[in-house]
Design a protein around this motif. Structure first.
Motif, PDB file in Angstrom:
ATOM      1  N   VAL A 140       0.865  -1.028  -0.164  1.00 16.53           N
ATOM      2  CA  VAL A 140      -0.194  -0.065   0.001  1.00 16.53           C
ATOM      3  C   VAL A 140       0.775   1.046   0.086  1.00 16.53           C
ATOM      4  CG1 VAL A 140      -2.035   1.320   1.280  1.00 16.53           C
ATOM      5  CG2 VAL A 140      -1.633  -1.208   1.286  1.00 16.53           C
ATOM      6  N   VAL A 141       0.498   2.201  -0.825  1.00 19.15           N
ATOM      7  CA  VAL A 141       1.391   3.382  -1.005  1.00 19.15           C
ATOM      8  C   VAL A 141       0.537   4.489  -0.630  1.00 19.15           C
ATOM      9  CG1 VAL A 141       2.756   4.830  -2.450  1.00 19.15           C
ATOM     10  CG2 VAL A 141       2.677   2.300  -2.743  1.00 19.15           C
ATOM     11  N   TRP A 142       0.891   5.647   0.429  1.00 16.55           N
ATOM     12  CA  TRP A 142       0.143   6.642   0.735  1.00 16.55           C
ATOM     13  C   TRP A 142       1.236   7.955   0.041  1.00 16.55           C
ATOM     14  CZ3 TRP A 142       0.090   2.753   4.049  1.00 16.55           C
ATOM     15  CH2 TRP A 142      -1.127   2.621   4.577  1.00 16.55           C
ATOM     16  N   ILE A 143       0.462   8.630  -0.841  1.00 15.65           N
ATOM     17  CA  ILE A 143       0.979   9.774  -1.246  1.00 15.65           C
ATOM     18  C   ILE A 143       0.784  11.141  -0.805  1.00 15.65           C
ATOM     19  CG2 ILE A 143       1.776  11.119  -3.582  1.00 15.65           C
ATOM     20  CD1 ILE A 143       1.007   8.395  -5.023  1.00 15.65           C
ATOM     21  N   ASN A 144       1.615  11.982  -0.360  1.00 14.41           N
ATOM     22  CA  ASN A 144       1.198  13.210   0.229  1.00 14.41           C
ATOM     23  C   ASN A 144       1.312  14.340  -0.877  1.00 14.41           C
ATOM     24  OD1 ASN A 144       0.783  15.611   1.831  1.00 14.41           O
ATOM     25  ND2 ASN A 144       2.368  15.217   3.201  1.00 14.41           N
ATOM     26  N   GLU A 145       0.115  14.775  -1.324  1.00 18.64           N
ATOM     27  CA  GLU A 145      -0.263  15.734  -2.273  1.00 18.64           C
ATOM     28  C   GLU A 145      -0.610  16.950  -1.709  1.00 18.64           C
ATOM     29  OE1 GLU A 145      -2.699  13.842  -5.047  1.00 18.64           O
ATOM     30  OE2 GLU A 145      -1.206  12.616  -6.146  1.00 18.64           O
ATOM     31  N   ASP A 146      -0.692  17.116  -0.398  1.00 20.05           N
ATOM     32  CA  ASP A 146      -1.129  18.271   0.409  1.00 20.05           C
ATOM     33  C   ASP A 146       0.417  19.067   0.674  1.00 20.05           C
ATOM     34  OD1 ASP A 146      -3.658  17.537   0.739  1.00 20.05           O
ATOM     35  OD2 ASP A 146      -3.233  16.730   2.539  1.00 20.05           O
ATOM     36  N   PRO A 147       0.175  20.520   0.775  1.00 23.22           N
ATOM     37  CA  PRO A 147       1.294  21.225   1.087  1.00 23.22           C
ATOM     38  C   PRO A 147       1.763  21.160   2.607  1.00 23.22           C
ATOM     39  CG  PRO A 147      -0.575  22.809   0.990  1.00 23.22           C
ATOM     40  CD  PRO A 147      -0.905  21.249   0.674  1.00 23.22           C
ATOM     41  N   PHE A 148       1.080  20.319   3.323  1.00 25.37           N
ATOM     42  CA  PHE A 148       1.357  20.148   4.785  1.00 25.37           C
ATOM     43  C   PHE A 148       1.895  18.572   5.028  1.00 25.37           C
ATOM     44  CE2 PHE A 148      -2.271  22.708   4.214  1.00 25.37           C
ATOM     45  CZ  PHE A 148      -1.940  23.948   4.626  1.00 25.37           C
ATOM     46  N   PRO A 149       2.742  18.314   6.092  1.00 24.88           N
ATOM     47  CA  PRO A 149       3.095  17.121   6.372  1.00 24.88           C
ATOM     48  C   PRO A 149       2.020  16.363   6.979  1.00 24.88           C
ATOM     49  CG  PRO A 149       3.963  18.821   7.985  1.00 24.88           C
ATOM     50  CD  PRO A 149       2.974  19.553   6.986  1.00 24.88           C
ATOM     51  N   HIS A 150       2.065  14.764   7.045  1.00 22.97           N
ATOM     52  CA  HIS A 150       1.152  14.004   7.570  1.00 22.97           C
ATOM     53  C   HIS A 150       1.734  12.752   7.980  1.00 22.97           C
ATOM     54  CE1 HIS A 150      -2.383  16.080   5.953  1.00 22.97           C
ATOM     55  NE2 HIS A 150      -1.919  16.155   4.729  1.00 22.97           N
ATOM     56  N   THR A 151       0.742  11.951   8.732  1.00 20.72           N
ATOM     57  CA  THR A 151       1.560  10.712   9.260  1.00 20.72           C
ATOM     58  C   THR A 151       0.609   9.643   9.314  1.00 20.72           C
ATOM     59  OG1 THR A 151       0.300  10.862  11.581  1.00 20.72           O
ATOM     60  CG2 THR A 151       2.747  11.795  11.336  1.00 20.72           C
TER      61      THR A 151
END
Length: 60
Positions: free
Chosen positions: A2-13
């Motif tokens: 499974v791959v999560w891709i962060n396309e937001d300008p903010f960090p995530h967990t």
């Protein structure tokens, strides 16, 4: 996998509520991968944005 891709300008967990995985913090334009070792549905929540929660079905 499974791959999560962060396309937001903010960090995530992406930590699983049951402790099965934890991405730690990943920034904008980054991704995080998890390879399942057993099937199941795992809830997770962004610790930086607690209103962002979801479930992911995992399959080997």
């Amino acid at each position: 996998m499974v791959v999560w891709i962060n396309e937001d300008p903010f960090p995530h967990t992406v930590p699983a509520s049951n402790g099965r995985f934890d991405s730690k913090t990943f920034g904008s334009g980054k991704s995080w991968k998890y390879t399942a070792r057993r099937d199941g549905v795992v809830p997770y929540i962004c610790t930086l944005h607690p209103n962002q929660r979801a479930r992911r079905a995992l399959a080997m």
